[in-house]
Motif scaffolding. Sequence first.
Motif, PDB file in Angstrom:
ATOM      1  N   UNK A 163      -3.229  -7.302   2.314  1.00  0.00           N
ATOM      2  CA  UNK A 163      -3.532  -6.706   1.191  1.00  0.00           C
ATOM      3  C   UNK A 163      -4.219  -5.515   0.964  1.00  0.00           C
ATOM      4  N   UNK A 164      -3.750  -4.508   2.239  1.00  0.00           N
ATOM      5  CA  UNK A 164      -3.078  -2.930   1.826  1.00  0.00           C
ATOM      6  C   UNK A 164      -2.094  -2.850   0.464  1.00  0.00           C
ATOM      7  N   UNK A 165      -0.742  -4.053   1.127  1.00  0.00           N
ATOM      8  CA  UNK A 165       0.067  -4.037   0.447  1.00  0.00           C
ATOM      9  C   UNK A 165       0.202  -4.463  -1.201  1.00  0.00           C
ATOM     10  N   UNK A 166      -0.300  -5.548  -0.952  1.00  0.00           N
ATOM     11  CA  UNK A 166      -1.225  -5.325  -2.845  1.00  0.00           C
ATOM     12  C   UNK A 166      -1.599  -4.375  -3.101  1.00  0.00           C
ATOM     13  N   UNK A 167      -1.834  -2.660  -3.041  1.00  0.00           N
ATOM     14  CA  UNK A 167      -2.436  -1.843  -3.511  1.00  0.00           C
ATOM     15  C   UNK A 167      -1.153  -0.656  -3.260  1.00  0.00           C
ATOM     16  N   UNK A 168      -0.006  -0.669  -2.175  1.00  0.00           N
ATOM     17  CA  UNK A 168       1.028  -0.687  -2.733  1.00  0.00           C
ATOM     18  C   UNK A 168       1.704  -0.932  -3.942  1.00  0.00           C
ATOM     19  N   UNK A 169       2.116  -2.177  -3.832  1.00  0.00           N
ATOM     20  CA  UNK A 169       2.509  -2.897  -5.234  1.00  0.00           C
ATOM     21  C   UNK A 169       2.555  -2.317  -6.567  1.00  0.00           C
ATOM     22  N   UNK A 170       0.870  -2.370  -6.349  1.00  0.00           N
ATOM     23  CA  UNK A 170      -0.275  -2.281  -7.622  1.00  0.00           C
ATOM     24  C   UNK A 170       0.268  -0.921  -7.834  1.00  0.00           C
ATOM     25  N   UNK A 171       0.480  -0.077  -7.395  1.00  0.00           N
ATOM     26  CA  UNK A 171       0.724   1.510  -8.058  1.00  0.00           C
ATOM     27  C   UNK A 171       2.568   1.300  -7.862  1.00  0.00           C
TER      28      UNK A 171
END
Length: 252
Positions: A163-171
């Motif tokens: 779930x934290x990785x989705x924020x990385x991909x978002x940016x």
Amino acid sequence: MAGASAVGAATLCYLLTALFPLVGVRMARSAAEQLDRDVLLGAVLAEVLFSVPYLLALLTAGTLVVIWTWRARKNLDAFPGAVPNLSPAWAIAGWLVPLANLVVPARVLADLLRNSVWQRRQSWLVGVWWASWLVFLIGDRFVARAEQQRYDRLTELPRNDAEFATYVRFYEDALAPRLVPAVACLVAGIAFVVLVRRISAAQQDRLSRAVPVWPGQPVWPGRPGWPAPAAPMPVAPTSPQVPPTPGGTIGA
């Protein structure tokens, strides 16, 4: 040239906001490593802080540009031979009326350039500014809407690595789409500053050369080669003449 300086500042501030994903992805990776939601919240707050200077610069630039456009358009009324297509009212309304603001500002600037600089070969500058300005306006709104939709699909309270990785991909995915309006904003900003400087310089030159010449020097008695002046005829007393002063309103 306050308007040109404000446009330059607003352009620079927008470029900083467009490049924020470079900062956001580093903060998201740090949050993923620590599984710390507060770091993600800090990224959101940091982007807001990046946006505040841009909004202030945009408001200032918009106000000064409207003032400059109106004053430059009013100056055309004092120029012999100038035949503007739009009234001074459109110099203000053209920026504010929805849909009209997609066409009228370009026509007003073309009027100003044609009737101030008197060089048609420079009209391509208006086309460059107008096209890049439209790409910026439409592209920025489209990118912002798409980015908001992607952000809304993220997990509000991430708990694990995935779930934290989705924020990385978002940016990571946010940077490329932002580059299109960013480049358009840079081109539009540079083109508009050049237009403002050229139009203002041309108008100031015309205003300075338009001051009427004061009557010539008097003929002094006894000057060689001149006959003696005849006796003056009595005239009624008149009020003293005051030499005219330069006019014009350019300066915003």
